[in-house]
Design an enzyme around this catalytic site. Structure first.
Site: not given
Ligand code: NAD
Length: 295
Positions: A93, A115, A216, A142, A139, A264, A72, A23, A242
């Site tokens: 955020n 976000d 990832m 967050g 998903g 992403g 958050k 950031s 990403y």
């Molecule tokens: P989080 O921990 O809040 O949520 C994780 C989600 O993934 C949940 O719904 C969970 O049930 C699911 N999950 C976890 N393991 C799993 C599996 N093995 N199979 C299926 N589902 C599974 O995480 P988050 O903050 O929501 O982030 C999720 C993804 O989004 C991450 O890869 C993060 O890097 C990415 N992200 C990207 C950005 C961006 O700006 N591009 C912003 C935020 C998050």
């Protein structure tokens, strides 16, 4: 290197851990490009030090602060106002120190969630008007929550949310209810184990988003989608991941003939640029940022 003087204004980034964050690189590049005498610095702040840290935004007349985990979902307690999308998705955020008519910060702090705005801005930048579209979202964490709530507020027709039956599943049911009660969008929650339903919904959908982090590290060899038959060529396919730039799911989609497949990176860039605009009132040259950040 910014020319820091007695006039330089401060934007924070409050999270723990935080030293890995991209950031400050993104923000400081943008402030420099925009000719703003502003810097962003990262601060290790957890839930215990959050109240004092937020109070320092007022005391130090900072422009505001980005907020990341684990703060958050709790920072709203220390703010004066929270915008609708952030309130509905229960996560903030970006905290903005609002300004008066002379442009001076007032100490009245308002929370946002950029976000979801960032994800949908990335879609718009691809020339896609998503109003009235049907989203299939995997998903309920967050990222998924922010995408779902913002998309529903901004005019999606429907969202079919799928998740594995883990601790996040009940949150998905809550989000669907919040969306149904507060927007014109119709949201339904489903078990990701129901692959026939997932395929049916993906064939009916306009946009698909995987917001789970599957694809990832340490899940880089996996996809939530069993095979290419789940994708129709005109589906818009997105992943919040990403790194890597192309997940297994994105490869499956491309091999199935999908043309519009996005990672992403745009969500990451636009959530930052929207926050920067909230702090300074200035929009940033997108092409310049993409080139500098290698996006
Ligand atoms: P989080 O921990 O809040 O949520 C994780 C989600 O993934 C949940 O719904 C969970 O049930 C699911 N999950 C976890 N393991 C799993 C599996 N093995 N199979 C299926 N589902 C599974 O995480 P988050 O903050 O929501 O982030 C999720 C993804 O989004 C991450 O890869 C993060 O890097 C990415 N992200 C990207 C950005 C961006 O700006 N591009 C912003 C935020 C998050």
């Amino acid at each position: 290197m910014p020319n820091i003087t007695g006039h330089t204004e401060l934007v924070g980034l409050m999270a723990y851990p935080i030293r890995h964050s991209q950031s400050p690189t993104t923000h400081n590049l943008a402030y420099d490009k925009n000719g703003d005498d502003v810097i962003q610095l990262a601060f290790e702040v957890d839930n215990d030090s959050l109240e004092a840290a937020v109070e320092s935004i007022r005391a130090l007349k900072m422009l505001g602060s980005n907020i990341s985990m684990p703060n958050k979902t709790v920072v709203h307690k220390y703010l004066d106002e929270v915008d609708d999308a952030a309130r509905l998705c229960g996560a903030i955020n970006t905290v903005v120190n609002t300004r008066d008519e002379n442009g001076n910060v007032t100490g009245y702090l308002k929370g946002y969630n950029t976000d979801g705005m960032g994800y949908w801005q990335g879609i718009k930048e691809e020339g896609i008007d998503f109003k009235g579209m049907k989203l299939v979202l995997i998903g309920t964490g967050g990222a998924a929550t922010a995408i779902a709530v913002r998309g529903a507020l901004d005019g999606l027709a429907s969202i079919d949310i799928f998740n594995i039956k883990d601790k996040f599943y009940p949150r998905g049911e809550e989000i669907a209810e919040i969306i149904n009660n507060n927007t014109d969008c119709k949201a339904e929650m489903h078990d990701l184990a129901d692959l026939d339903l997932l395929k049916e919904k993906m064939h009916e959908a306009d946009i698909f988003c995987d917001a789970t982090g599957v694809g990832m590290h340490p899940l880089e060899d996996l996809s939530n989608i069993p095979d290419g038959s789940f994708f129709k060529p005109d589906l818009i396919v997105t992943d919040t991941v990403y790194a890597p730039r192309e997940t297994v799911m994105m490869k499956q989609a491309k091999e199935a003939g999908v043309k519009r497949v996005y990672n992403g990176l745009s969500m990451m860039l636009f959530q930052a640029l929207i926050a920067i605009e909230l702090y300074t009132g200035k929009s940033t040259d997108i092409a310049y940022m993409k080139e500098q950040l290698g996006i």
